[in-house]
Design a protein around this motif. Sequence first.
Motif, PDB file in Angstrom:
ATOM      1  N   PRO A 103       2.597  53.813  30.600  1.00  0.00           N
ATOM      2  CA  PRO A 103       2.447  53.894  29.146  1.00  0.00           C
ATOM      3  C   PRO A 103       1.805  55.184  28.624  1.00  0.00           C
TER       4      PRO A 103
ATOM      5  N   HIS B  10       1.250  40.871  27.379  1.00  0.00           N
ATOM      6  CA  HIS B  10       1.228  41.422  28.734  1.00  0.00           C
ATOM      7  C   HIS B  10       0.280  40.627  29.627  1.00  0.00           C
TER       8      HIS B  10
ATOM      9  N   TYR C  17       2.060  47.848  24.051  1.00  0.00           N
ATOM     10  CA  TYR C  17       0.769  48.342  24.554  1.00  0.00           C
ATOM     11  C   TYR C  17      -0.275  48.511  23.451  1.00  0.00           C
TER      12      TYR C  17
ATOM     13  N   ASN D  14      -4.060  45.509  25.847  1.00  0.00           N
ATOM     14  CA  ASN D  14      -2.876  45.884  26.625  1.00  0.00           C
ATOM     15  C   ASN D  14      -2.954  47.324  27.138  1.00  0.00           C
ATOM     16  N   MET D  15      -3.900  48.111  26.612  1.00  0.00           N
ATOM     17  CA  MET D  15      -4.039  49.508  27.037  1.00  0.00           C
ATOM     18  C   MET D  15      -5.307  49.755  27.870  1.00  0.00           C
TER      19      MET D  15
END
Lengths: 505, 176
Positions: A157, A118, A186, B100-101
């Motif tokens: 998400p 990402h 994620y 990514n979080m």
Amino acid sequence: MTNTTVLLDFFRYRPSAPNHRPWPRYRLEEADWRTMIDIVAVSDWDLLGLWATAGEVHAALRESENAAVVVASLACPMGRYPALSGVRPGAIRLERMIRDLWGLEAEGAADQRPWLDHGRWPVATPLGVAAPRQPERLPYAFQTAEGDGIHQIPVGPVHAGIIEPGHFRFHANGETVVRLEERLGYVHKGIESLMAGKTPQEAARLAGRISGDSTVAHALAFARAVEAAAGIEAPPRAHWLRALMAELERIANHLGDFGAVCNDAAFVIMLAHALALKEGVLRAARDVFGHRLMMDRVVPGGVTVDLDRAQAETLRTLVRRLRPRFAELEALYDATPSLLDRTVGTGVTLASLVHRYAAGGVVGRAAGRALDGRRMPGYPPYDDLDFQVPLEADGDVHARLLVRLAEIKESLALVEKIVDGLPAGPLIRPVPEQAGEGLALVEGFRGEILTWVRLDEKGRVARCFPRDPSWFQWPLLEAAIEGNIVADFPLCNKSFNCSYSGHDL
Amino acid sequence: MSLLRLLARALLKGPITEAPPDPDRAALADLAQRVAETARGRLGRSLVIREVDAGSCNGCELEIHALGNPLYDIDRFGIRFAASPRHADVLLVTGPVALNMAEALKRTYDATPAPKWVVAAGDCAKDGGCFAGSYAVAGGVSAILPVDLVIPGCPPTPTALLSGLVALLDQAARRG
Ligand code: SF4
């Protein structure tokens, strides 16, 4: 038209890699790789996995008729290889993953967008030639749907419930879903890079945390791959104890999923009862094996736990008490039209799609794909145990529930048979420290896990690729929801219950 | 089995509880009492939790889920899970924070109204656990958010989660 080329005949005269067990690995020239793709296009060979090592890609193929499995490898000195996604859609996300992590390009790939990357990591292509970079959010081009009155609904998400994160982009026309697109990655934790360089025992801890709900199954797949690479077999008693834990894991998860699907159909009481039964299984696991989820009990070489008489009795009692209460819930499901009204005909997966994606587990078996890793290729102790592989044809939420319910009953019976038939003997044997490569296929509650391991001369993990069943099930969820109403999405999603962590790695 | 019969039996037989003595049971009753007292005093009878998985293996989620089953039945103490961070007093965060979080986690925190508490649940949330050091992981929750309480375990058991929440309430009561 299906081709009649026999998988092993195609590979027979190609050079093979030494010490790859139990199935052969062949090194192909690029021309042969292309020929292989042409044959895959007209054959019914399953693509079981696609992964990379430094400068090389590997595809695992299986011919269901004779249970033949091979790994095909292609060196890519120029950093590219001919794509498989044109003939096997299950390869699409795997090719994107390989590009993101290794920097190897699939030529002619069906989808060129990034997948796990990402833009947030401090390096690009972390497993290949890692390139430092300034992290920043990468733009992502979702697919579109056009037409009068079509609107988008972005979800995630972070979701509303206690579940893993991922993004769902719906295009809806009124209530009806026109297109669903998933965006995952994620929870990517870099598990493959963390495993590299570790001893098999250290790496096993990570294998058991690829997807916590399948900790036994993933640890088992990893252990079997390591044992194959090292050329050893675990002792018989270990095989049986592994299966015992794997079946308890299957029962616990299927109970939870059954309750959760009913809950999403607003039938809350079923969830309460199913979770009470599930809790009983987890407590029995704690009492017998010392951990509710049975983490770190399956290790390369064997198991770390045993079963004495009293513990065997605990498990017999568990099954005896659970069975009649489960039968009541099953009967209640069957006798509740308002519930069936939500599950029957909802979220249909077509058998043709299930076969093209080689989707295993409940998702496959609910749509007529009669494959179960415990049977084919099969592994001990299941060859000594009698059990059915339940099958349904309709591919809807209802069919997936029926398969789960039938599997719970089979697994309860298996627990009894394993406890009664447990052979005596050692629990574990040492894993020799030597080089080798191993592949394992193991049936978790979600479906077939493929794990490939390469050990270096010191017996350390040089490379491990665990392919969770979710890789081939997530894409089918996108297809299953099409034409259904948005409100049925939670129901469909739960009936699949794909793993985010297992997929994101 | 009809729904009516099942309901009737549940009413007549009382709640489902396991017959054999269970080590968790006494601890649970004790905790339940304390949670009820503290949560009532401090937060007016209720504590609302928003769970955020910042990169977990999903093992922690299984045990947080179990808090809602009839044997733990967390709802009866006024503790419940909310769908929106805007309704939450507590963020219960699991997993190492995957890069990514990280932004989604931060945004969830920002969307939670003060006063708020952050609980890091599980060994991964504590310090990254076995995922620490990866190119894709920021570390434990404290790498991104101020953490009020850590509940260790891999995963923490439902009882450990409950005792953690009680400890948090005690702490909040002392602070407030
Ligand atoms: S603490 Fe353990 S169970 Fe929880 S997310 Fe980490 S590895 Fe999974």
